[in-house]
Design a protein around this motif. Structure first.
Motif, PDB file in Angstrom:
ATOM      1  N   ARG A   1       1.061  -1.034  -0.103  1.00 21.43           N
ATOM      2  CA  ARG A   1      -0.084   0.042  -0.126  1.00 21.43           C
ATOM      3  C   ARG A   1       0.920   1.026  -0.044  1.00 21.43           C
ATOM      4  O   ARG A   1       2.217   1.257   0.537  1.00 21.43           O
ATOM      5  N   THR A   2       0.264   2.338  -0.580  1.00 18.05           N
ATOM      6  CA  THR A   2       1.213   3.642  -0.527  1.00 18.05           C
ATOM      7  C   THR A   2       0.625   4.804   0.576  1.00 18.05           C
ATOM      8  O   THR A   2      -0.786   4.681   0.858  1.00 18.05           O
TER       9      THR A   2
ATOM     10  N   THR B   1      -9.991   7.571   9.625  1.00 17.04           N
ATOM     11  CA  THR B   1     -10.156   7.731   8.090  1.00 17.04           C
ATOM     12  C   THR B   1     -10.489   9.015   7.831  1.00 17.04           C
ATOM     13  O   THR B   1     -10.868   9.668   8.398  1.00 17.04           O
TER      14      THR B   1
ATOM     15  N   LEU C   1      -7.636  12.681  -1.951  1.00 20.75           N
ATOM     16  CA  LEU C   1      -7.170  11.384  -1.873  1.00 20.75           C
ATOM     17  C   LEU C   1      -7.775  10.716  -0.465  1.00 20.75           C
ATOM     18  O   LEU C   1      -7.674  11.495   0.554  1.00 20.75           O
TER      19      LEU C   1
ATOM     20  N   SER D   1      -7.943   5.570   3.759  1.00 15.72           N
ATOM     21  CA  SER D   1      -8.657   4.527   4.320  1.00 15.72           C
ATOM     22  C   SER D   1      -8.065   3.688   5.661  1.00 15.72           C
ATOM     23  O   SER D   1      -8.719   2.977   6.160  1.00 15.72           O
TER      24      SER D   1
ATOM     25  N   LEU E   1      -3.366   5.303   1.753  1.00 14.04           N
ATOM     26  CA  LEU E   1      -4.206   5.801   0.494  1.00 14.04           C
ATOM     27  C   LEU E   1      -5.075   4.596   0.222  1.00 14.04           C
ATOM     28  O   LEU E   1      -4.694   3.612  -0.146  1.00 14.04           O
ATOM     29  N   ASP E   2      -6.343   4.988  -0.104  1.00 15.58           N
ATOM     30  CA  ASP E   2      -7.309   3.872  -0.790  1.00 15.58           C
ATOM     31  C   ASP E   2      -6.996   3.476  -2.142  1.00 15.58           C
ATOM     32  O   ASP E   2      -6.869   2.405  -2.652  1.00 15.58           O
ATOM     33  N   ARG E   3      -6.306   4.557  -2.716  1.00 16.57           N
ATOM     34  CA  ARG E   3      -5.927   4.275  -4.160  1.00 16.57           C
ATOM     35  C   ARG E   3      -5.074   5.417  -4.415  1.00 16.57           C
ATOM     36  O   ARG E   3      -5.216   6.591  -4.445  1.00 16.57           O
ATOM     37  N   ALA E   4      -3.932   4.954  -4.792  1.00 19.08           N
ATOM     38  CA  ALA E   4      -2.691   6.024  -5.141  1.00 19.08           C
ATOM     39  C   ALA E   4      -2.696   6.434  -6.206  1.00 19.08           C
ATOM     40  O   ALA E   4      -3.012   5.768  -7.381  1.00 19.08           O
ATOM     41  N   PRO E   5      -2.387   7.753  -6.581  1.00 11.46           N
ATOM     42  CA  PRO E   5      -2.486   8.400  -7.890  1.00 11.46           C
ATOM     43  C   PRO E   5      -1.110   7.760  -8.587  1.00 11.46           C
ATOM     44  O   PRO E   5      -0.107   7.297  -7.887  1.00 11.46           O
TER      45      PRO E   5
END
Length: 292
Positions: free
Chosen positions: A33-34, A57, A67, A70, A106-110
């Motif tokens: 994860r990031t 969160t 961003l 999570s 982050l839930d989803r990294a850029p």
């Protein structure tokens, strides 16, 4: 990527849920994860040594993007640059040779998070969730002092006392404490060690309904005082030894605590308690706060 050599400053002990800070690093964690590291944050991370209160969160807004955070965990950087996260940290919490970091997962990294380093970020915790967790944590401490008071007659020997001068059943017997948005669960071992210290467990199962009623009655009295709850903060660093305080009728109740809390007892309408013995004879206490 170089990681900070200065510990993260935290503002959640004062109740902060928002803040601004520069992004210092964007490491990839051992699990892939990031995360983002900032200089100062309102986010409460999961404590790797006593993981009672779940992580905050929320969101981090930076460079025109929002961003989703999570998860939030504790990281540590050693004097030789070694990096460890959570339970993998092998040194004592607060070791002065290490830097202690809040890792905003982050839930989803850029695409390229490295481009974010140096940018100014706006941090916002999920305030509703934080409030529920703070209520659970404050309620958990109140339960501990009330349980100590009601169980005091069961001690036959002198033992360590809490800050109100009562035998500290909570400290001597607790094995686990976990919180969620609905309340807390505390597990206490009633074994040979506790009995040798002088605790009388005879008839405990039969007495639990009466003990619960006494605990709830005492808690109701305390809530009516609308006493102030405060956190003693010796410094801004994540690992500073913070202490929870509440002015109860019998004195200043205080206990070391790294979590977040309510500001006053009047923020709670009531506390409901469940006490049960599990199949191993451990006492399980569930506390459910009713927020005002």
């Amino acid at each position: 990527m170089a990681l900070p050599t200065t510990s993260t400053e935290v503002t959640f002990p004062a109740g902060a849920t928002t803040g601004d800070a520069p992004i210092l690093a964007a490491p990839v964690l051992p699990d892939g994860r990031t995360a983002l590291v900032v200089a100062r944050t309102p986010f409460h991370p999961l404590d790797h040594t006593w993981p009672d209160q779940p992580a905050d969160t929320g969101v981090i807004r930076v460079a025109g993007a929002e961003l989703v955070v999570s998860d939030c965990v504790t990281g540590a950087v050693g004097p030789d640059g070694e990096f460890a996260v959570g339970e993998a940290i092998g040194v004592r919490r607060g070791d002065e040779d290490w830097s202690w970091l809040v890792l905003h997962v982050l839930d989803r990294a850029p695409g390229d998070v490295g481009d974010l380093v140096g940018a100014s970020a706006e941090l916002a915790v999920d305030a509703d969730r934080r409030a529920a967790l703070s209520a659970a944590h404050t309620s958990c401490h109140l339960l501990a002092f009330a349980l100590n008071a009601v169980l005091a007659p069961r001690w036959r020997k002198e033992v360590r006392t809490d800050s109100l001068g009562r035998p500290d059943f909570d400290n001597l017997a607790i094995t686990s404490s976990r919180m969620d948005e609905g309340g807390s669960r505390d597990d206490y071992r009633i074994g040979k060690s506790l009995r040798k210290k002088g605790f009388t467990a005879d008839g405990l199962a039969e007495d639990l309904p009466g003990i619960r009623d006494e605990v709830e009655a005492l808690l109701a009295q305390w809530l009516k005082t609308d006493a102030e709850v405060r956190i003693e903060v010796p410094g801004p660093a994540l690992t500073a030894r913070r202490v929870w305080h509440c002015g109860l009728p019998d004195g200043d109740a205080h206990i070391p605590c790294g979590g977040s809390h309510l500001g006053r007892l009047g923020e709670l309408r009531a506390l409901t308690i469940e006490l049960n013995l599990d199949e191993d004879g451990a006492l399980v206490a569930r506390t459910r706060p009713d927020r005002a």
